[in-house]
Design an enzyme around this catalytic site. Sequence first.
Site, PDB file in Angstrom:
ATOM      1  N   HIS A 155       0.835  -1.215   0.000  1.00  0.00           N
ATOM      2  CA  HIS A 155       0.000   0.000   0.000  1.00  0.00           C
ATOM      3  C   HIS A 155       0.867   1.262   0.000  1.00  0.00           C
ATOM      4  O   HIS A 155       0.426   2.329   0.424  1.00  0.00           O
ATOM      5  CB  HIS A 155      -0.958   0.025   1.203  1.00  0.00           C
ATOM      6  CG  HIS A 155      -1.684  -1.264   1.416  1.00  0.00           C
ATOM      7  ND1 HIS A 155      -2.810  -1.610   0.708  1.00  0.00           N
ATOM      8  CD2 HIS A 155      -1.415  -2.321   2.230  1.00  0.00           C
ATOM      9  CE1 HIS A 155      -3.222  -2.814   1.097  1.00  0.00           C
ATOM     10  NE2 HIS A 155      -2.389  -3.268   2.004  1.00  0.00           N
ATOM     11  N   SER A 280      15.101  19.295 -15.848  1.00  0.00           N
ATOM     12  CA  SER A 280      13.966  20.222 -15.870  1.00  0.00           C
ATOM     13  C   SER A 280      14.422  21.541 -16.453  1.00  0.00           C
ATOM     14  O   SER A 280      15.517  22.027 -16.139  1.00  0.00           O
ATOM     15  CB  SER A 280      13.420  20.431 -14.454  1.00  0.00           C
ATOM     16  OG  SER A 280      12.524  21.529 -14.411  1.00  0.00           O
TER      17      SER A 280
END
Length: 475
Positions: A155, A280
Amino acid sequence: MDTPGDEFMKYRSPLVSRYASKEMSYNFSDRKKFTTWRKLWIYLAKAEKALGLPITDAQVAEMESHAEDVDFAMAAEEEKRLRHDVMAHVHTFAHCCPTAAPIIHLGATSCYVGDNTFCIGNPGFSRLAQLARVIDRLATFAEKYADLPTLGFTHYQPAQLTTVGKRSCLWLQDLTMDMRNLQRARDDLRFRGVKGTTGTQASFLQCGYVLARSRHVRMPICLSRAYLVTGQTYSRKVDIDSLSVLASLGATVHKICTDIRLLANLKEIEEPFEKEQIGSSAMPYKRNPMRAERCCSLSRHLVALLSDPLQTASVQWLERTLDDSANRRISLAESFLTADIILSTLQNITEGLVVYPKVIERHIRHELPFMATENLIMAMVKAGGNRQDCHEKIRVLSQQAAAVVKQEGGDNDLLARVKADPYFAPILGELDTLLDPKTFIGRAPQQVSRFLSEEVYPLLEPFKEKMNVKIELEL
């Protein structure tokens, strides 16, 4: 006439212009397609001659001498006039083969060249060696890190420890399933054969022959079997079978690269990052996992493409309908091109995966005290303590430590609290042993070793001569 630079004035598929290999791009090129059509017409003529039709050696030789020199401009003009791509190429071939012109495409239907070209020239299954190299690189990675403890996640919450190598074996298991699926689909693929307009071979009976028909045409093509029954086309479930294994591969690659992206966020594992690479345009410090992101993006496209053959097969009418044609031109090519791209990109990733053991160790230190509580309880019971009393002590201390982590942003200080509590004095000398990460990984290293030796390496054996090819991405 086009002028230099005109290609930048119209849409170009990024699958070819940016990503796909030259080999795969060629496999879906017009030249490969239409020269294959000509070879099929030559095979047909030879078979018809062998079965007694009045076809001469000179006609066959003329066709063979022009198998490669396709006049694409003439074919385009013919198709504009005839509105039929196969007949346009029949006429174009006949133009350069005047002697053979009367017997080109004799008794055949368009699907003789269309379907059989996909069957005999199917390029996707030629990439098995590429998949084998990805498996080989990951196997080497798994073996190297078989016993390096790392946090497991369920999870996406910290769970019991595993190892870096064991986690990569989960990726390998899916890839080996894909390998077996691809091999099975390749081996199941058959020659469509030569069966005429509705699959009955009636046109060949009119020519006075039919026995051993498909066998004679199939033999030069190296497919062991032909479909015994077809309509005008082979069943379009053949396309489902071919593309479903590619879509399954896409699901595997998406899962692997998603895991890599999550681990890159934790700074535990990174894909290759080149010296001058920019992560970026706005944030110069970033090292974005662009290769894994590309694989995920294209894998979604590959999975989505499976809906095309599923829908196409479901809406075919009786012996044939033409609403499959335009769709197949796109979905078949794009599926194999996309699979080629994600495999080459994943190979590049797996050849340069970087692991940061110190970061992994820090994350383990942060979570291990909570995970070790059961070990502490067992040790205290062995030292004469009461299990219930110990459980309550650790529960209280764990909640105090959790409050420091969550509310104050501090480090997990559960161990310091245990050491400071006189109740735990009987086991203080055992704490280092009780908290050794390697005591929390179970049989992960042994599982890695057995899985590689029994399932992975035998699967790679047929490809051992093709393992030395490395992938350098152009973009």
